[in-house]
Structures are given as structure tokens and as C-alpha cells.
Design a protein around this motif. Sequence first.
Motif, mmCIF file in Angstrom:
data_model
loop_
_atom_site.group_PDB
_atom_site.id
_atom_site.type_symbol
_atom_site.label_atom_id
_atom_site.label_comp_id
_atom_site.label_asym_id
_atom_site.label_seq_id
_atom_site.Cartn_x
_atom_site.Cartn_y
_atom_site.Cartn_z
ATOM 1 N N LEU A 169 0.840 -1.203 0.000
ATOM 2 C CA LEU A 169 0.000 0.000 0.000
ATOM 3 C C LEU A 169 0.877 1.257 0.000
ATOM 4 N N ILE A 170 1.874 1.271 0.883
ATOM 5 C CA ILE A 170 2.754 2.441 0.957
ATOM 6 C C ILE A 170 3.488 2.625 -0.380
ATOM 7 N N SER A 171 4.016 1.527 -0.917
ATOM 8 C CA SER A 171 4.803 1.629 -2.159
ATOM 9 C C SER A 171 3.928 2.086 -3.325
ATOM 10 N N VAL A 172 2.726 1.505 -3.404
ATOM 11 C CA VAL A 172 1.834 1.852 -4.512
ATOM 12 C C VAL A 172 1.392 3.312 -4.400
ATOM 13 N N LEU A 173 1.097 3.763 -3.174
ATOM 14 C CA LEU A 173 0.658 5.154 -3.018
ATOM 15 C C LEU A 173 1.799 6.130 -3.317
ATOM 16 N N ALA A 174 3.033 5.751 -2.961
ATOM 17 C CA ALA A 174 4.179 6.610 -3.301
ATOM 18 C C ALA A 174 4.307 6.718 -4.818
ATOM 19 N N SER A 175 4.131 5.573 -5.506
ATOM 20 C CA SER A 175 4.200 5.600 -6.972
ATOM 21 C C SER A 175 3.056 6.426 -7.549
ATOM 22 N N PHE A 176 1.898 6.316 -6.923
ATOM 23 C CA PHE A 176 0.728 7.087 -7.377
ATOM 24 C C PHE A 176 1.029 8.584 -7.283
ATOM 25 N N PHE A 177 1.708 8.967 -6.221
ATOM 26 C CA PHE A 177 2.083 10.374 -6.043
ATOM 27 C C PHE A 177 2.996 10.817 -7.199
ATOM 28 N N VAL A 178 4.004 9.996 -7.501
ATOM 29 C CA VAL A 178 4.954 10.361 -8.569
ATOM 30 C C VAL A 178 4.241 10.387 -9.929
ATOM 31 N N GLY A 179 3.460 9.330 -10.196
ATOM 32 C CA GLY A 179 2.718 9.285 -11.463
ATOM 33 C C GLY A 179 1.772 10.466 -11.597
ATOM 34 N N GLY A 180 1.168 10.858 -10.466
ATOM 35 C CA GLY A 180 0.260 12.011 -10.460
ATOM 36 C C GLY A 180 0.994 13.302 -10.772
ATOM 37 N N LEU A 181 2.207 13.428 -10.252
ATOM 38 C CA LEU A 181 2.991 14.644 -10.547
ATOM 39 C C LEU A 181 3.257 14.766 -12.048
ATOM 40 N N PHE A 182 3.593 13.618 -12.665
ATOM 41 C CA PHE A 182 3.829 13.667 -14.114
ATOM 42 C C PHE A 182 2.548 14.045 -14.871
ATOM 43 N N ALA A 183 1.400 13.556 -14.359
ATOM 44 C CA ALA A 183 0.127 13.926 -14.993
ATOM 45 C C ALA A 183 -0.076 15.436 -14.908
ATOM 46 N N LEU A 184 0.250 16.011 -13.755
ATOM 47 C CA LEU A 184 0.071 17.460 -13.588
ATOM 48 C C LEU A 184 1.021 18.239 -14.503
ATOM 49 N N ILE A 185 2.229 17.704 -14.690
ATOM 50 C CA ILE A 185 3.174 18.351 -15.617
ATOM 51 C C ILE A 185 2.577 18.372 -17.032
ATOM 52 N N VAL A 186 2.050 17.211 -17.450
ATOM 53 C CA VAL A 186 1.463 17.108 -18.791
ATOM 54 C C VAL A 186 0.293 18.086 -18.931
ATOM 55 N N ARG A 187 -0.604 18.072 -17.925
ATOM 56 C CA ARG A 187 -1.794 18.924 -18.006
ATOM 57 C C ARG A 187 -1.407 20.404 -17.966
ATOM 58 N N THR A 188 -0.392 20.741 -17.189
ATOM 59 C CA THR A 188 0.010 22.145 -17.097
ATOM 60 C C THR A 188 0.571 22.627 -18.436
ATOM 61 N N LYS A 189 1.366 21.777 -19.070
ATOM 62 C CA LYS A 189 1.887 22.146 -20.396
ATOM 63 C C LYS A 189 0.724 22.420 -21.367
#
Lengths: 208, 559
Positions: B40-60
Motif C-alpha cells: 500500500l505504501i509503495s503503490v501510493l508513493a508511486s501514485f504520487f509520482v505518477g500524479g505529478l507527471f500527470a500534472l506536468i502534462v496537463r500544465t503544459k
Amino acid sequence: MKLFPTLFSANARVTPFGDASARLDAGRMGMWIFLAVLALLFLSAIFGYLFVRIENAATWMQGSPPPPPAILLSSTAALLLSSWTMHCALRAAQRGDKTQGKWMLATLALALLFLVLQAFAWVQLIQLHLTNPFTTGLYAWMFYVLTGLHALHVFGGLVPLCATTARARRCEYGPNDFGGALYTAMYWHFLDGAWIVLYITLLLGSSS
Amino acid sequence: MTTLTPSGHAASTDNYLTFTRGIKSWMFTLDHKRIGVMYLISVLASFFVGGLFALIVRTKLLTPGEVTWIDADQYNQAFTLHGAIMVFLVIIPSIPGALGNFVLPIMLGAKDVAFPRLNLFSYYLWITGALLSVYALLAGGFDTGWTFYTPYSTSTETAGVIPVVMGVFVLGFSSIFTGLNFVVTIHKLRPPGMTWFRMPLLLWALYATALIQVLATPVLGITLLLLIIERAFGIGIFDPGMGGDPVLFQHFFWFYSHPAVYIMILPGMGIISEIIAVHSHRQIFGYRFIAFSSIAIAVFSFLVWGHHMFTSGQSPLMNVVFSFITFSVAIPSAIKVFNWLATLYKGAIALNTAMLYGLAFMFLFTIGGLTGLPLGTLNTDIHLHDTYFVVAHFHYVMMGSALIAMIGGIHHWWPKMFGVMFSEFWGRIGCTLVFVGFNVAFFTQFMLGSQGMPRRYYQYQPEFQTYHIVSTMGAYCMALGFFLTGAYLLHSLFFGKKAPANPWGGRSLEWQCTSPPPHDNFSTTPSVGNPYDFSDLRWNEAEQGYEVDPNAAPAKDTH
């Protein structure tokens, strides 16, 4: 083992099964599923081979030699023989017989012989016609990929085989405790079957 | 020292969290609950990182033209990382690895999964796959898209392709071993009385998922292996110039990756079956239909991969066959939705956070499912293929459904996992932000796609800008919802009220043991009954939880 106290300590809960036969039963089922996974891996590779083989039916063997038959027949014989010695080793292990160590050792020796012969087959194929294997065609590459995939599984199988051989040499397997020998034997027979299927596919694929 | 739990079971005050202490007791644990928490901890940490990349894409994408802070190559890497992380590190392992590991043996009435050491090995395979992906990023990144399509993936100059493909290969084996463990556990560790039709529906869903994990993932394994060899040595199997075929890669890839969509969604459907029944205190409607529809979906999943390749040049006959079978998937999917709706009818619905996520799932999955129909139809797919319509569709299924179910499941089992209650007030606000943000972000993309905006583009025509701005605002709103969710869940760990054994009034076995559960799950063999008969439960004001009423009539199997 001191590094991993919870994994190997006698008090650790390494299995939720109350008795040895239930544990063996579950282990056997797990092993069958694992072998199904490996079978699908090999079948997918064979499917890929057949796909490109059929697409290139006219040009597949142009100017290329068939795989070296003498060596491959010898390696096939070695692997078949190792399956038989493994069968004898398992029977001996289930009886708690002292010969279990010898049979396991014979299997290990034949496995090594198989790998050496496969390596010779590769070398001979490269020397015969394929001076630079990195630029030759798909036909040769698929031979290397399929036989390499199988050889890697035999190589990986040496790890449990060495472990079971060591235990068998100490005659540790008996009627109530032969799980390790059983799982290794199942894997070994699978490798044997997989090789027969691969070999027939390669033979048929390299006939025009 | 023992205490009496509300449901009358003697249990040790020592729970799985405090049973042993120290970092090594976690790193080398064989306890399925601890392994579930580590996932759970590992998956949520990855979710955080994957989410950041999504925000980068959307911001661009707020801007149609070039921007100074991210160039086209970096943008390609950002959406690739977002996709690869979310698919392989988050959604596929999330429910089976984290929640499945935690609740499956307890729901079944077992002490652990069948092979605890293999379970820990699966977790470390996940870690190895994740580390290889990080290494790929440091080695030069990769810009292939999460699908690794040839010939681009064999020719791109980004140096991280081979490490990340190796990472995904390893992650595949993590998934296989988890599936193998679950299949054997369900077959061999059911206690007396736990028949197949007394199993909670989550277990049916996890079983169907495990079958797909075991049967489909090896094909991905060989695909990735061939891709590595092709890229490293140029053997030509995917290169038409050397006699190979790039469409072969697509067949291989989708033979796994379409079933993988069901690896993601099926356990989510299982969670929703639990949430809907428990939080409406209503016998689940159509138990056997829901159970068998999971198996039907698993079977169908292997027969529809070609619908990803309608424009690849495969034969028209194959296109028609794949299109027809694709429509058939609607049947078992709709069976589930209608049965959940029927369960809600006349139920005592508690509109708490978990239930809100359950309802959100039903709404979003319905949209996700229905928008699959124009994509499965050959003529409309030609127009919609590789547009934002596809992006919106699969986000509705993979995120709006699978991930929302995961988050709903976290809320449902949070009191059981950590023995604390979270703030329902903030939970409802968080769920609302996520739900509204999600729809604003992705419904807009249906319109973008149907008007011709292609996916994965760095620059676009100015007429699409308004839609992109709205979509990005939705993404920010969703991010705010997730941050809020993370905050109140973390807060509850330290300041949350102590959770009772059965806060929601569930009847499956995990609600019979203490919160958090003891190391061995049950001090005595639990009594197995109908997991959806809520008639014999009563509220205990002192415990702030439900307990079994000893005077109630014995539970009956009515499904």
C-alpha cells in the motif's frame, strides 16, 4: 541464514498449513500453475517464431544451414536421460532410499552435459556459415532465441537442482518429506517436454 | 493478556502492527497483512509520482504552442512516465497487492496466503521493477509511451528503454506470483463451511483476476524479452526490412494488455460489491450472477485484444470478429452494475466516504463502459482512434473505476487495517473534489477527441485551448482532493478515534476479528455464514460499532 531470521527460523510462520500433506498438496498445485505460466511463455515464443516463419516461407532457409543435427540429437538424448534419472531420484526420495543422492547427482551431471552440448551447437552454427551472428538473418536469430530461452531455464533450474542434490546426498528426503525433490522433478520433466516441442518446431521450421 | 471483542471473540491485545518491532521485522515479514501494508505504501508513493507527471502534462497543455519550461522531448517522457508508472506500478498491483493481500486470507478465514515466502518475494520483485524504472529514468529516460510500440521503441535514442522494459518484465513476474498465491489460497485454504458460494464477492473477483494474471502475463514476458533482444541486437523480428513484423508486437502486447485492463478493473468491481452491500446493509442482489460475471469477464478478456488494432491493417474479418466479441463484454459488465443498483434499492444507505466512492465508481464505470461502444464499433473507431476520446475512455475505466474503487476500498478497510477512524467530514469533501475534478478533467476530453484532437501531442490547434484549460482545472481540483485525502488519512493514524471491530456493520469474516487484526487473524476458527446477511447485527453504542445479536435468528444462505 542469520541475516533473514524470520524467513528461515523454525518458529516463523512459513506456512499456514497445519499438516505436511496439505502443504505438499498446495505446493503441487502451485507448481502446476507455475509450469502453466512457463508453458505459456514458451508457447508465445513458438507462436512468434511460427508467425515470422510463415510470413517468410519463401526465403526462410535461403543460403542457411539447418541446425547441427548430431549435436542436437546428443543433447536431446542427455536431457531425456536426465528426466529418467530424475524420476528414479524422486522415487528413491519418496522411499527414503539411500540411492537418492546418486540419482540426483546423475541428473545434475546430465543437465550440465546438456548445456555444454547446446553451447557447442551454437558455436558450430556460428562457425559453419554465420560468420557474424549479429548481422545474420531472422532464421538464425530465432534459433538462438528459442534455444537460448530454454537453456536459460535449464541454467536457472540448476539452482534448485544443486540444493536438492545436496539434501539428497545427505539422504534427507523420506516418505513424509519429499516436497523439494518433487517440485524440482516436476520442473525438470517440464524442461524435457518443452525441449522436445521446441526441437520438433525448429526441425520442421528449418525444412523447406 | 486477552480482551473480549464486541463480537465476542477472544483476541490478543497485541495486533499485527505491534506483534514484533523493528525495521527488520517488517522487511522480512511473512505476514500477509504487513506485506499488504508495504504494498500500500509503495503503490501510493508511486501514485504520487505518477500524479505529478500527470500534472506536468496537463500544465503544459494549458498553452497550445511551445513553452520554455518543458520542450517536446521532455513532454514525451513525462506522459510516458505517467502512463508506465500508473499502469505497471500503481493500478495493476494496487488492489491485489495491497488490499487483496491484506483482506483475502482474513475474509477466507485463513491464517495467511498459501505461500508466505513467495508473497514476500513478489513484493521484492515489485521493488526491483520499480528500481529498474527509476534507473531507466536516470539513464536517460524513455519516450515510447507506456505501450512500447515498435518500431519506435526499437529505434528511439532515449537510453532508458531497455531498463524500463526489464523493469516491467520483473513487475510481470511479481504479478504472476501474487496471482498464483491467491489461486492456491482460495482452493486450498478455505476453512470448513467456507464453500465457494459463501465467499465474499471480492474473493471471486480476486480469483478471476488471479487467473488472468497467471495466464496473460507470460505473453507480456516474452513480448518484452523479444523487444529487449530486438533493441539490443537488431534481430529483426519486429522489423519488416529483415522479415519481421511490427504488428506482431501489437498482437503480443495487447494479448496481455487487454486482459490487464480486467486485472485492473475486476478487483475494483469486487471491492464495490462489498462496499455497496455493507454500506446499504442489504443482502447483495444476484450473488451468483455477480460471481460468474467476474469469471465471464476473465474469459472474454482473452478474446478481444484485436480491438486495439482496428487501424493496424489486420484483416477486415478479424476486425469484425473482434468488434462483435468486444460488444459481448458489455453483458457481464452490465450484469454487475444492475445488480449493484438492485442491491441499493430499499437499502439503508449510509452516505459515508466509502459509499460515496462506491457510487462514484458506478457512475464513472457506466460512462467508461458506454464510451467503449463507439470505440468497439469499426466505423466510429476509425475517427476516434488515437484521439483524446480514447484517453478519456480509458481514464474513466482505469482511473475513474479501478483507482476510485481502490480508494473506496482503502476507506472501507482503513479502520480494520490501522485500527483508527478517519474524519468522515473531510472524507466526503475529498471524495467530492476528486469526483468533480475527475469529470471536469476527463469528460472534456471526450469532446476534444471527438473533434479531432490527437493524443500525445505537445502542440495543438488554438481552437482546442478552452477545452484543455477546463481539463487542466479539473486535474488540479482532483489533485487537491487527493492531497486532502492523504492529509486526513495520515492525520487519523496519529489522532484518529480508535476503531471498533465492526464499524460499518459488515458480515464477512474480517469484521469478526479485532481492528487491527491479531497476528494470526483469528484466535479461534471463525464461524462462516452468509457474508451478506445483515439481519442479525445490532449497533453497540458503547463500542461505536456493530455486533452480532445473540438473540437473532441464525443467518441463512439466500443467494
